[in-house]
Design an enzyme around this catalytic site. Structure first.
Site, PDB file in Angstrom:
ATOM      1  N   GLY A 134       0.814  -1.213   0.000  1.00 48.98           N
ATOM      2  CA  GLY A 134       0.000   0.000   0.000  1.00 48.98           C
ATOM      3  C   GLY A 134       0.844   1.258   0.000  1.00 48.98           C
ATOM      4  O   GLY A 134       1.886   1.326   0.663  1.00 48.98           O
ATOM      5  N   ASP A 136       0.368   4.176   1.349  1.00 53.10           N
ATOM      6  CA  ASP A 136       0.514   4.837   2.641  1.00 53.10           C
ATOM      7  C   ASP A 136       1.568   4.156   3.501  1.00 53.10           C
ATOM      8  O   ASP A 136       2.334   4.829   4.209  1.00 53.10           O
ATOM      9  CB  ASP A 136      -0.825   4.892   3.374  1.00 53.10           C
ATOM     10  CG  ASP A 136      -1.564   3.550   3.381  1.00 53.10           C
ATOM     11  OD1 ASP A 136      -1.101   2.594   2.722  1.00 53.10           O
ATOM     12  OD2 ASP A 136      -2.617   3.467   4.045  1.00 53.10           O
ATOM     13  N   ASP A 157      -0.135   2.579  11.620  1.00 53.66           N
ATOM     14  CA  ASP A 157      -0.994   3.559  10.955  1.00 53.66           C
ATOM     15  C   ASP A 157      -2.434   3.159  11.231  1.00 53.66           C
ATOM     16  O   ASP A 157      -2.928   2.146  10.725  1.00 53.66           O
ATOM     17  CB  ASP A 157      -0.709   3.569   9.459  1.00 53.66           C
ATOM     18  CG  ASP A 157      -1.388   4.737   8.744  1.00 53.66           C
ATOM     19  OD1 ASP A 157      -2.380   5.266   9.282  1.00 53.66           O
ATOM     20  OD2 ASP A 157      -0.928   5.112   7.647  1.00 53.66           O
TER      21      ASP A 157
END
Length: 287
Positions: A134, A136, A157
């Protein structure tokens, strides 16, 4: 022409407002970029699963920022515009990213740098398929490795999903874990049962909940914190000593408060990664 070079015949709107409209799923998100003067360097936009946020950076300092809690209805962001030289977009939704990119380019004349998977983020990813990571997660690792060169980290996260990732002392993304986040867990409990309401975003004091609302909200939060702690400890077992525990994401404040005082809460880590990634992708060096 570089990726961020202004196209001939196009001018950046240094004064007035530019109205940006693009569709995210079935909802319309309106972003209003307004000039207030000043020399800004980078606009970073983070499109997540349920939220969009932005920040303007001058060097490594954030000069203005904002966040949209959801994509429902119409949201507007009054963004200090100035002389933006670089636009970076990090997104876990490639379709939304493409639509926003086209609008930004047509209005500003700047070609934004997009990062929609780990392979597009300038950081070593020691996995067989970096593109499957991903965006992020990779951006968080990039931001941390530039903040603290030579020191590894476990990065949690806390957003729609909770990710718990390992970053080596050499600044490499090693892998991690993915679990449902707070809101996703609350929605799943509410939709999967006949009578339980959607949990509130709070944790009651005391050894147990005293009504259905406090029991569900506290149960989800404490369960997630315990899971986050267990995953963090498991990742720590594979890293060198003296690594940091870093928490970011929309629910980062809630998770960090439940994990203990040794946690470093960096709420804008992903946006930092977008700004850094945009500059490094175009070959520039941030101030």
């Amino acid at each position: 022409m570089s990726r961020n070079e202004k196209k001939p015949g196009r001018t950046t709107r240094a004064e007035g407002c530019a109205l940006f409209q693009y569709r995210l799923s079935s909802d319309l998100l309106t972003v209003i970029l307004c000039s207030r003067g000043g020399a800004l360097e980078t606009l970073a936009i983070d499109i997540g699963n349920t939220r969009a946020s932005w920040a303007c950076f001058k060097g490594s300092a954030i000069t203005s920022r904002g966040q949209l809690e959801s994509f429902d209805g119409i949201g507007s962001v009054d963004l200090s515009w100035g002389d933006i030289e670089t636009i970076g977009i990090g997104s876990v939704d490639p379709d939304a990213c493409r639509r926003l990119l086209a609008v930004l380019e047509s209005v500003t004349g700047i070609v934004p740098i997009q990062m929609t998977n780990g392979a597009e983020v300038p950081i070593p990813i020691l996995l067989p398929d970096p593109a499957s990571v991903g965006t992020d997660r990779a951006l968080n690792a990039l931001a941390w490795s530039r903040r603290e060169p030579g020191r590894g980290a476990v990065i949690l996260d806390a957003g729609t999903a909770l990710t718990v990732d390992a970053v080596s002392n050499a600044g490499e993304f090693l892998g991690g874990w993915i679990a449902p986040g707070l809101d996703l867990s609350a929605r799943a409990l509410a939709t999967g049962t006949a009578l339980l309401p959607t949990a509130e975003r709070s944790v009651a004091e005391g050894p147990w909940g005293t009504d259905t609302s406090s029991a569900t909200s506290g149960g989800i939060a404490i369960l997630l914190a315990g899971g986050a702690r267990a995953l963090r400890d498991r990742v720590l077992g594979g890293l060198d000593a003296d690594v940091a525990t870093v928490v970011t994401g929309g629910d980062g404040d809630r998770i960090s408060s439940l994990l203990g005082p040794e946690v470093l809460h960096l709420p804008h880590l992903t946006l930092e990664g977008i700004a850094l990634g945009a500059h490094e992708r175009q070959g520039g060096v941030g101030d």
